[in-house]
Design an enzyme around this catalytic site. Structure first.
Site, PDB file in Angstrom:
ATOM      1  N   ASP A  17       0.852  -1.184   0.000  1.00 34.11           N
ATOM      2  CA  ASP A  17       0.000   0.000   0.000  1.00 34.11           C
ATOM      3  C   ASP A  17       0.886   1.231   0.000  1.00 34.11           C
ATOM      4  OD1 ASP A  17      -2.648   1.405   0.462  1.00 34.11           O
ATOM      5  OD2 ASP A  17      -1.559   2.073   2.238  1.00 34.11           O
ATOM      6  N   GLU A  19       0.706   5.582   0.600  1.00 31.66           N
ATOM      7  CA  GLU A  19      -0.094   6.695   1.107  1.00 31.66           C
ATOM      8  C   GLU A  19       0.379   7.971   0.431  1.00 31.66           C
ATOM      9  OE1 GLU A  19      -2.696   6.579   3.058  1.00 31.66           O
ATOM     10  OE2 GLU A  19      -2.566   4.406   3.364  1.00 31.66           O
ATOM     11  N   HIS A 167      -5.325   4.497   7.622  1.00 33.73           N
ATOM     12  CA  HIS A 167      -4.652   5.061   6.450  1.00 33.73           C
ATOM     13  C   HIS A 167      -3.146   5.256   6.687  1.00 33.73           C
ATOM     14  CE1 HIS A 167      -8.329   5.652   4.139  1.00 33.73           C
ATOM     15  NE2 HIS A 167      -8.887   6.074   5.264  1.00 33.73           N
ATOM     16  N   ASP A 172      -2.886  -0.687   6.895  1.00 30.82           N
ATOM     17  CA  ASP A 172      -3.898  -0.924   5.863  1.00 30.82           C
ATOM     18  C   ASP A 172      -3.635  -2.225   5.115  1.00 30.82           C
ATOM     19  OD1 ASP A 172      -4.938   1.442   6.673  1.00 30.82           O
ATOM     20  OD2 ASP A 172      -4.633   2.511   4.786  1.00 30.82           O
TER      21      ASP A 172
END
Length: 377
Positions: A17, A19, A167, A172
């Site tokens: 993931d 951000e 987040h 996540d």
């Protein structure tokens, strides 16, 4: 960090993931996180997690909104000032991702693009995946829309009672893995134990919200059909009252003694079935199907063809002069002559219909199968 081979044949799956800041004016990458997962057991492999904050090229470009969002996640300006620039962690991220099986939520449309942009920004080749598993697309297809907005991982997490999405990349990623396992367990139980977790309920056409109909791939354990027509989060099954018979029983398959007949359809029922046709045909074509798609509604007569079950049984009730006579008819022992006398033009039937899809001899479409009939005569 060396990536292990699980059993000589199956490599670990990389869940990752990224951000980024709020899109004002740009999406600026500031964090990357990943874990390695055993594909056979869906567990995180020990000592394989990686996370890093990433210092943007120019911190002054971040808006007040972005700084407020970062602060809510526990990230300060000092954290980003002291974080490595992407160029310093690019080799590690490349090693983690390149030629691997990638997995994540909404990564096909979002995270993959951000990774490529970051590598382009330092004039280095971006990593490429061997296979891509996007849980947003996967679960939208298989799990349906029962959890709400499938684009948001926190919608799925809330559906399963998990903690709120924070987040942050590594948190996540781990939430993503847990959601996938929860969804898989529910789909397995629904497929194997329909009596415990029923997926259907009969509704009349006036109870159908046309905009809540959609098509999804059938579960691995459903066999036929390969496409399911859904209403909200369950299979669409219709209870249609007082359908007038237009054409009586037709035997179209002597080997299996499958019987069909034609009834008139209301404008509302035609509208619903037309919408189902659109959803199913589009998904069929998305799967690469190339057979001719046959519309379920016959437009000349505004009629539909109903089919009695060839396997299992159709429950038939005969209604005459205000009294019911129940007859359970085995599919292997249809008395077609008797049904030909009962299902005749001008008579009425109440039908409990399943919407099954078919693809046979270069013809495809939706087949309306009667699970139960009440014949008025």
């Amino acid at each position: 960090m060396e990536i292990m081979n699980i059993d000589g044949q199956h490599d670990a799956i990389v869940f990752f993931d990224v951000e980024t800041t709020c899109p004002d004016p740009f999406r600026i990458l500031y964090e990357f996180g990943s874990i390695y997962v055993c594909p056979r057991r869906l567990i995180e492999l020990n000592n394989t997690s990686y996370k890093t904050l990433i210092r943007p090229d120019d911190l002054d470009i971040l808006t007040d909104r972005s700084w407020k969002n970062l602060s809510e996640k526990g990230i300060t300006r000092e954290d980003l000032v002291s974080a490595p620039h992407f160029s310093k962690v690019a080799d590690t991220i490349y090693h983690i991702l390149h030629d691997r099986i990638w997995a994540g939520h909404n990564i096909e449309d979002f995270d993959c693009a951000r990774i490529k942009e970051a590598f382009d920004g330092i004039n280095k080749p971006a990593p490429e995946y061997r296979h891509l598993i996007d849980s947003q697309h996967l679960l939208t297809g298989w799990f349906g829309k029962r959890a709400g907005n499938m684009k948001q991982l926190d919608s799925l997490a809330a559906y399963f009672g998990s903690k709120k999405q924070v987040h942050r990349s590594l948190d996540d990623v781990r939430m993503n893995l847990e959601v996938v396992k929860h969804c898989g367990a529910v789909l397995f139980l629904e497929s194997m134990c329909p009596e415990i977790l029923p997926q259907t309920s009969w509704i009349s056409p006036d109870e159908v919200s046309i905009y809540s109909t959609y098509a999804i791939p059938a579960s691995f354990y459903d066999g036929n059909p390969k496409i399911r027509i859904m209403h909200h989060d369950i299979d669409l099954k219709l209870h249609c009252s007082r359908l007038k018979v237009r054409f009586g029983i037709r035997k179209f398959d002597n080997a299996n003694r499958r019987l069909t007949f034609v009834v008139d359809a209301s404008s509302l029922l035609c509208e619903i079935l037309d919408k189902c046709d659109v959803h199913a045909e589009q998904l069929y074509k998305d799967f690469g199907g190339n057979s001719e798609w046959l519309p379920v509604v016959h437009r000349v007569y505004q009629s539909i063809r109903l089919r009695l079950k060839a396997r299992g049984e159709t429950h038939i009730e005969r209604h005459q002069n205000g009294s019911f006579t129940n007859q359970r008819v085995e599919s292997s022992n249809f008395d077609s002559a008797e049904l030909e006398r009962l299902i005749i033009p001008g008579n009425f039937v109440d039908a409990y219909l399943s919407l099954d899809t078919f693809d046979y001899m270069e013809k495809a479409g939706i087949r309306l199968v009667a699970d139960k009939l009440i014949i008025h005569h």
